[in-house]
Design a protein around this motif. Sequence first.
Motif, short mmCIF file in Angstrom:
data_model
loop_
_atom_site.label_atom_id
_atom_site.label_comp_id
_atom_site.label_asym_id
_atom_site.label_seq_id
_atom_site.Cartn_x
_atom_site.Cartn_y
_atom_site.Cartn_z
N THR A 144 9.04 13.06 -4.42
CA THR A 144 9.36 13.48 -3.06
C THR A 144 10.36 12.51 -2.43
N SER A 161 5.44 6.61 0.12
CA SER A 161 4.00 6.85 0.10
C SER A 161 3.67 8.31 -0.21
N MET A 162 4.68 9.18 -0.20
CA MET A 162 4.44 10.59 -0.54
C MET A 162 4.66 10.85 -2.03
N GLN A 201 0.83 -1.21 0.00
CA GLN A 201 0.00 0.00 0.00
C GLN A 201 0.87 1.26 0.00
N SER A 202 1.94 1.25 0.78
CA SER A 202 2.81 2.43 0.81
C SER A 202 3.55 2.60 -0.50
N ASN A 210 7.52 5.16 4.25
CA ASN A 210 6.85 6.43 4.55
C ASN A 210 7.11 7.44 3.44
N LEU A 211 8.36 7.53 3.02
CA LEU A 211 8.70 8.51 1.98
C LEU A 211 8.10 8.11 0.64
N ALA A 226 -0.47 6.50 10.15
CA ALA A 226 0.10 5.94 8.93
C ALA A 226 1.59 5.64 9.01
N ASP A 227 2.27 6.06 10.09
CA ASP A 227 3.72 5.83 10.14
C ASP A 227 4.02 4.33 10.14
N ASN A 228 4.69 3.88 9.08
CA ASN A 228 4.91 2.44 8.91
C ASN A 228 5.74 1.81 10.02
N ARG A 249 1.29 3.66 -3.10
CA ARG A 249 0.50 4.81 -2.67
C ARG A 249 -0.99 4.59 -2.87
N ASN A 250 -1.42 3.40 -2.56
CA ASN A 250 -2.82 3.10 -2.75
C ASN A 250 -3.30 2.19 -1.63
N PRO A 251 -4.23 2.68 -0.79
CA PRO A 251 -4.66 1.87 0.35
C PRO A 251 -5.43 0.62 -0.07
#
Lengths: 334, 267
Positions: A225, A220-221, A82-83, A217-218, A275-277, A86-88
């Motif tokens: 980024t 997922s942005m 998902q991260s 985490n990064l 959301a923090d993995n 970038r798609n839940p």
Amino acid sequence: MISSANYNWKVAISLVVLLLLSFVAISVGPTKITITQIWMSVTQSQDVDFGITQTLWQLRLPRIVMALLAGMALSASGGAFQSVFRNPMSDPYVLGISSGASVGAAIAIILGLNSQLLGIPFFAFLGATSALAIVYWLAFSLKQSEQNTLLLAGIAMSLMLGAIVSLLLVINREQMESIYFWILGGFNAVGWQQIYIVGPVVILSILLLFNYCKDMNLLSMGNETAHSLGINVKQKVAIILLISALSVSIVVSYSGVIGFVGLIVPHMVRFAIGADNRRLLPLAAIWGGIFLILADTIARTVIQPGELPVGSITALFGAPYFFFILIKKSRRHV
Amino acid sequence: MFKINKELQEQSIVMEFEEISFKVGPKKILKEVSHNLKEGCFYSIAGCNGSGKTTLLQTLLQIKKASSGKIYLQDKVENNAHYFSYVPQNTQLEFDFTVEEVVMMGRYPYYSGITGPGKEDKEKVKQALKLTDIEHLSKRLVTTLSGGERQRAIIARALAQDTPIMFLDEPVSQLDIYHQLEVLNLLREIVDTQNKTIVTVLHDLNQVSKFTDEVMVMDNGEIAAYGPPHEVLSPSLLKEIFRVNAEWIYTEDHKPHLVFHYHHNKK
């Protein structure tokens, strides 16, 4: 920031839930086992009925451990997928990785490799990574804004791979039973021997995945980024996906395709702790185990003495949840 | 990879690029673009849609690999993320991170997963939240913010990264006029007080002239003109490149201001 007292409490409570549920799962079934008997079989096993000791140690416990491992692997990889995408709504099942593993495993059965311990896992891993290669290629060919297309492509791939399994099934009638038995999935045929293989692989890959939580985490942005924050995007994505594929394919090899665990569990846990993995993945792994032990216990007790495939139970929960996320997601983008 | 030219330091140049080209198939998106970026200077990139502004930024950041050309820095950098920060046109915020967590991501390149953020990291995050005026939102989930608030959180993340060069791609296009001016004032202040170099894509040419020191006007993959905005953005250039008739007028406080007149001008 990463582990606060509040978070530690949540982990502790989750572990207690896991332990309690495991006791319940051990005791229910055609043969009822009481807590006293469980205690006795640990401390003075000679005083306990042999049948009960056997049921406990050789049937129920390995089954619960396998459900725990499978749940951990599928949920942690689901969170990672998902991260990275970038798609839940993405997870190894939805994107066709599990189906890829199942085609590989079916081929191994047809080639008569099911008697060898590592034959099926090896082929399952090949199948999973082939499916993964296609997903990876698509993910970097599509524009970032078109990540939903990736889901559609994954679903199309799942359907196609499912069709290939059916085809293999029909043209290899003599092996139909063993393939079909395995497609249904579940933990009914699990013994300690399989756990000795699945356990180390799953635990190792989950620990490796934990190592990449900051990168996830990064990622997922967005890739740009992530890149500007020092991440080698293609390399990191490839590593994270390969680790996930490894744990998913070993699970699929011994318990078949079990859908939606990797979708539901990380999503719910994210709702509870953010959301923090670095916090999400460990807790998602625990709850993945809880979810599958629960699903498996329901699957084997609801129509006693028969059994339902555990995948049908997870799908009964999972498919409506998929719709729920879909609606929530589309509302957010209005 | 970046090349090193130690002489740049003497000239206060933080980055120099030479004949950068970027091709997609046979199509040249950037055509041998050269320029240098000085310390403590606020640059803007202006140009029509599709002129190569974003591609130029992304090539300089090495998100896209230039087909040819060289990029020089003063010295070797261990981690590019210590040297440049980037605010892309669209940042995807699908997940429920808090504002503080997003801004802290700007500090990821500085601490390891084992030690966690240090005192300095926390301080920089606090400062960035304050500068962008979103301290009160720090515990809110980014998914619940308005477009303007989100953009300020993303800019705060880049500020927390605390790099000598900042690249921003249309950072104010999603903001209302109050926050547009606020962000541009903030960037101006950072250049002036911290001696950083900022390069930003801007569409509003009056903002270009009011806030930035130098504009690079891009046209069809080339830097067609560059220099102080008031000199570069002449009526003839604006007509040629932007296809608008414009004139400079002077406001009561003697500040130059561009006024546009739309005519149907075909290129």
